[in-house]
Every structure is written in structure tokens, then in C-alpha cells.
Design a protein around this motif. Structure first.
Motif, PDB file in Angstrom:
ATOM      1  N   GLY A  51       0.820  -1.211   0.000  1.00 31.89           N
ATOM      2  CA  GLY A  51       0.000   0.000   0.000  1.00 31.89           C
ATOM      3  C   GLY A  51       0.853   1.259   0.000  1.00 31.89           C
ATOM      4  N   TRP A  52       1.886   1.291   0.849  1.00 32.96           N
ATOM      5  CA  TRP A  52       2.744   2.477   0.901  1.00 32.96           C
ATOM      6  C   TRP A  52       3.492   2.658  -0.414  1.00 32.96           C
ATOM      7  CZ3 TRP A  52       3.437   7.094   2.100  1.00 32.96           C
ATOM      8  CH2 TRP A  52       4.679   7.711   2.101  1.00 32.96           C
ATOM      9  N   ALA A  53       3.964   1.571  -1.023  1.00 33.54           N
ATOM     10  CA  ALA A  53       4.666   1.685  -2.313  1.00 33.54           C
ATOM     11  C   ALA A  53       3.733   2.289  -3.367  1.00 33.54           C
ATOM     12  CB  ALA A  53       5.181   0.321  -2.764  1.00 33.54           C
ATOM     13  N   ALA A  54       2.487   1.833  -3.404  1.00 33.23           N
ATOM     14  CA  ALA A  54       1.528   2.354  -4.390  1.00 33.23           C
ATOM     15  C   ALA A  54       1.181   3.814  -4.106  1.00 33.23           C
ATOM     16  CB  ALA A  54       0.258   1.490  -4.387  1.00 33.23           C
ATOM     17  N   VAL A  55       0.967   4.139  -2.825  1.00 37.50           N
ATOM     18  CA  VAL A  55       0.635   5.509  -2.423  1.00 37.50           C
ATOM     19  C   VAL A  55       1.808   6.440  -2.714  1.00 37.50           C
ATOM     20  CG1 VAL A  55       0.284   6.946  -0.364  1.00 37.50           C
ATOM     21  CG2 VAL A  55      -1.149   4.931  -0.740  1.00 37.50           C
ATOM     22  N   ARG A  56       3.001   6.019  -2.338  1.00 34.44           N
ATOM     23  CA  ARG A  56       4.193   6.852  -2.525  1.00 34.44           C
ATOM     24  C   ARG A  56       4.435   7.123  -4.019  1.00 34.44           C
ATOM     25  NH1 ARG A  56      10.212   6.139  -1.907  1.00 34.44           N
ATOM     26  NH2 ARG A  56      10.864   8.178  -1.154  1.00 34.44           N
ATOM     27  N   VAL A 156      -8.197   1.610  -2.338  1.00 43.90           N
ATOM     28  CA  VAL A 156      -8.987   0.462  -1.901  1.00 43.90           C
ATOM     29  C   VAL A 156      -8.148  -0.800  -2.053  1.00 43.90           C
ATOM     30  CG1 VAL A 156     -11.195   1.541  -2.439  1.00 43.90           C
ATOM     31  CG2 VAL A 156     -10.107   0.097  -4.142  1.00 43.90           C
ATOM     32  N   LEU A 157      -8.349  -1.712  -1.126  1.00 40.85           N
ATOM     33  CA  LEU A 157      -7.643  -2.974  -1.203  1.00 40.85           C
ATOM     34  C   LEU A 157      -8.203  -3.811  -2.354  1.00 40.85           C
ATOM     35  CD1 LEU A 157      -5.392  -4.639   0.041  1.00 40.85           C
ATOM     36  CD2 LEU A 157      -7.003  -5.457   1.757  1.00 40.85           C
ATOM     37  N   VAL A 158      -9.540  -3.931  -2.426  1.00 44.88           N
ATOM     38  CA  VAL A 158     -10.160  -4.722  -3.494  1.00 44.88           C
ATOM     39  C   VAL A 158     -11.351  -3.968  -4.087  1.00 44.88           C
ATOM     40  CG1 VAL A 158     -11.282  -6.901  -4.127  1.00 44.88           C
ATOM     41  CG2 VAL A 158      -9.497  -6.900  -2.369  1.00 44.88           C
ATOM     42  N   ASP A 159     -11.338  -3.800  -5.394  1.00 45.87           N
ATOM     43  CA  ASP A 159     -12.470  -3.258  -6.156  1.00 45.87           C
ATOM     44  C   ASP A 159     -13.237  -4.444  -6.722  1.00 45.87           C
ATOM     45  OD1 ASP A 159     -14.238  -2.111  -7.963  1.00 45.87           O
ATOM     46  OD2 ASP A 159     -12.683  -1.186  -9.201  1.00 45.87           O
ATOM     47  N   ARG A 160     -14.468  -4.631  -6.275  1.00 48.56           N
ATOM     48  CA  ARG A 160     -15.282  -5.755  -6.747  1.00 48.56           C
ATOM     49  C   ARG A 160     -15.731  -5.578  -8.195  1.00 48.56           C
ATOM     50  NH1 ARG A 160     -18.013  -9.175  -3.210  1.00 48.56           N
ATOM     51  NH2 ARG A 160     -19.751  -9.059  -4.673  1.00 48.56           N
ATOM     52  N   GLY A 164     -18.607   0.694  -8.002  1.00 45.52           N
ATOM     53  CA  GLY A 164     -18.114   1.551  -6.929  1.00 45.52           C
ATOM     54  C   GLY A 164     -17.055   2.535  -7.397  1.00 45.52           C
ATOM     55  N   ARG A 165     -16.105   2.055  -8.186  1.00 48.79           N
ATOM     56  CA  ARG A 165     -15.051   2.932  -8.699  1.00 48.79           C
ATOM     57  C   ARG A 165     -15.667   4.074  -9.493  1.00 48.79           C
ATOM     58  NH1 ARG A 165      -9.574   2.840 -10.747  1.00 48.79           N
ATOM     59  NH2 ARG A 165      -9.273   0.719 -10.012  1.00 48.79           N
ATOM     60  N   GLN A 166     -16.615   3.765 -10.348  1.00 47.66           N
ATOM     61  CA  GLN A 166     -17.253   4.781 -11.181  1.00 47.66           C
ATOM     62  C   GLN A 166     -18.014   5.799 -10.329  1.00 47.66           C
ATOM     63  OE1 GLN A 166     -17.252   1.490 -11.686  1.00 47.66           O
ATOM     64  NE2 GLN A 166     -16.481   1.152 -13.751  1.00 47.66           N
ATOM     65  N   ALA A 167     -18.682   5.322  -9.268  1.00 45.43           N
ATOM     66  CA  ALA A 167     -19.429   6.237  -8.397  1.00 45.43           C
ATOM     67  C   ALA A 167     -18.483   7.202  -7.678  1.00 45.43           C
ATOM     68  CB  ALA A 167     -20.248   5.437  -7.375  1.00 45.43           C
ATOM     69  N   ILE A 173     -12.922  12.055  -7.685  1.00 42.86           N
ATOM     70  CA  ILE A 173     -11.884  11.460  -6.840  1.00 42.86           C
ATOM     71  C   ILE A 173     -11.359  10.198  -7.517  1.00 42.86           C
ATOM     72  CG2 ILE A 173     -11.419  10.414  -4.591  1.00 42.86           C
ATOM     73  CD1 ILE A 173     -13.715  12.312  -3.560  1.00 42.86           C
ATOM     74  N   PRO A 174     -10.087  10.222  -7.956  1.00 39.98           N
ATOM     75  CA  PRO A 174      -9.514   9.030  -8.591  1.00 39.98           C
ATOM     76  C   PRO A 174      -9.427   7.869  -7.589  1.00 39.98           C
ATOM     77  CG  PRO A 174      -8.050  10.939  -8.824  1.00 39.98           C
ATOM     78  CD  PRO A 174      -9.144  11.323  -7.885  1.00 39.98           C
ATOM     79  N   VAL A 175      -9.533   6.650  -8.106  1.00 40.59           N
ATOM     80  CA  VAL A 175      -9.460   5.450  -7.274  1.00 40.59           C
ATOM     81  C   VAL A 175      -8.219   4.644  -7.645  1.00 40.59           C
ATOM     82  CG1 VAL A 175     -10.583   3.264  -6.673  1.00 40.59           C
ATOM     83  CG2 VAL A 175     -11.970   5.324  -7.004  1.00 40.59           C
ATOM     84  N   LEU A 176      -7.438   4.286  -6.640  1.00 38.85           N
ATOM     85  CA  LEU A 176      -6.288   3.404  -6.790  1.00 38.85           C
ATOM     86  C   LEU A 176      -6.639   2.113  -6.072  1.00 38.85           C
ATOM     87  CD1 LEU A 176      -3.306   2.776  -7.456  1.00 38.85           C
ATOM     88  CD2 LEU A 176      -2.672   4.006  -5.367  1.00 38.85           C
ATOM     89  N   ALA A 177      -6.810   1.028  -6.828  1.00 38.09           N
ATOM     90  CA  ALA A 177      -7.146  -0.276  -6.246  1.00 38.09           C
ATOM     91  C   ALA A 177      -5.920  -1.179  -6.295  1.00 38.09           C
ATOM     92  CB  ALA A 177      -8.302  -0.912  -7.012  1.00 38.09           C
ATOM     93  N   LEU A 178      -5.573  -1.773  -5.148  1.00 37.98           N
ATOM     94  CA  LEU A 178      -4.446  -2.706  -5.129  1.00 37.98           C
ATOM     95  C   LEU A 178      -4.798  -3.993  -5.852  1.00 37.98           C
ATOM     96  CD1 LEU A 178      -3.035  -2.196  -1.510  1.00 37.98           C
ATOM     97  CD2 LEU A 178      -2.412  -1.030  -3.642  1.00 37.98           C
TER      98      LEU A 178
END
Length: 185
Positions: A51-56, A156-160, A164-167, A173-178
Motif C-alpha cells: 500500500g505504501w509503495a503504491a501511495v508513494r 482500496v484494497l479490493v475493487d469488486r 463503486g469505482r465509477q461512483a 476522486i480518482p481510485v487506486l485499487a491494489l
């Protein structure tokens, strides 16, 4: 330890197939309880590192200044804390603080809905464990914005992959899903 290791823990501990009623009221063939993974010591460490690697990477590529990370209790709490702790350990100069958003404002004391290391004017990353419709993430966003926070992006850890991402992105607000349903399964 790698993203493949975290995926293996998620699949072993958090992912179930069958027939389930989700928080949204929808029926699904898939249930994902990320808390089991996020509250596992190895899972939490992996979430923190990945998560930190992706956020950073996102912070650096977009030149963002982030004050804190957090989201709706309880799903976001261990994820936010793991990432905040990893940021402090790996990059103390870039460390991000952690907060949590209550479902409702506290009925006593200062009556706060956001607890922890958050203040008006902060630029934050909003976190959720799993997004389906995006409802709980949007509720956290509403509370953060009402308290004077600015949302840089959602993690988000998991985007089903059920809208949800579109909403969330429809709110700007951009979404970054691991992980997503398709990368997890």
C-alpha cells in the motif's frame, strides 16, 4: 514478500464464494472480508508495504502533498494504520498521519465524527477495504469534506468491479485499487 504473497493471503483468508447478501442489499456469488487479512500480522505488514509503495508512487508522480490517510471504521482502520506505520518506518520525512471516520458523530465529548490525526485543511487519502457500490467510501468522503478535508484520491484494497469505482470517480476522486475482482480471482 510481494503482491503475490498478499494475494495468496487474501484468497486463503478473505475470499469466499457462494450466495451472499452484501451491505448494499445486493446478492453476490462473492464475499470478501478483508479485515481477516488486514488483522493478520503478515497480511498487515504486506498491506503496509504494498500500500505504501503504491501511495508513494502516486504522491511522487503527481507531486501531491498528503497529510493523512484514513476512512470509514472498521474496514479502513487496519489498512490505514499499516500504511501509515510503513511510511514512518521507510520514509520518516514523508510520513503520513492516520485517522478514522465514525459511521456517526460521537454522541458525547466533542461529538467528532473523525478521530485521530486529522484537521481542517488537510489533504488526505480516503481508504476502504472493499468497494462494491462505493457507498461507504462516499460516506467517508462526505464526512471528510464536511470537516474541511480535501481528498487527493481513494485507495482500496479490493475493487469488486460492480460500479463503486465509477461512483467515486464521478465525484472527481480518482481510485487506486491494489486488487480488483479480475486480478484477484
Amino acid at each position: 514478500m510481494s503482491a503475490a504473497d498478499l494475494k495468496a493471503i487474501l484468497l486463503e483468508k478473505s475470499v469466499r464464494t457462494g450466495t451472499f447478501t452484501l451491505a448494499s442489499g445486493k446478492e453476490s456469488d462473492l464475499y470478501i472480508d478483508c479485515r481477516v487479512t488486514a488483522l493478520d500480522p503478515v497480511g498487515a505488514n504486506l498491506i503496509g508495504e504494498i500500500g505504501w509503495a503504491a501511495v508513494r508512487e502516486r504522491i511522487q508522480s503527481e507531486g501531491l502533498a498528503i497529510d493523512a490517510i484514513g476512512g470509514m471504521t472498521m474496514g479502513a482502520d487496519p489498512i490505514s494504520l499499516a500504511i501509515g506505520m510503513t511510511s514512518a518506518r521507510q520514509n520518516p520525512d514523508e510520513m503520513i498521519q492516520v485517522f478514522t471516520v465514525r459511521k456517526e458523530p460521537k454522541g458525547h465529548g466533542r461529538g467528532k465524527q473523525i478521530e485521530g490525526n486529522f484537521k481542517e485543511g488537510d489533504t488526505v487519502i480516503v481508504v476502504d477495504d472493499v468497494i462494491t457500490t462505493g457507498g461507504s467510501t462516499l460516506k467517508a468522503i462526505d464526512a471528510i469534506e464536511a470537516a474541511g478535508g480535501k481528498i487527493a484520491f481513494a485507495l482500496v484494497l479490493v475493487d469488486r468491479e460492480e460500479g463503486g469505482r465509477q461512483a467515486i470517480e464521478a465525484r472527481g476522486i480518482p481510485v487506486l485499487a491494489l486488487y480488483s475482482r479480475s486480478t484477484l480471482l
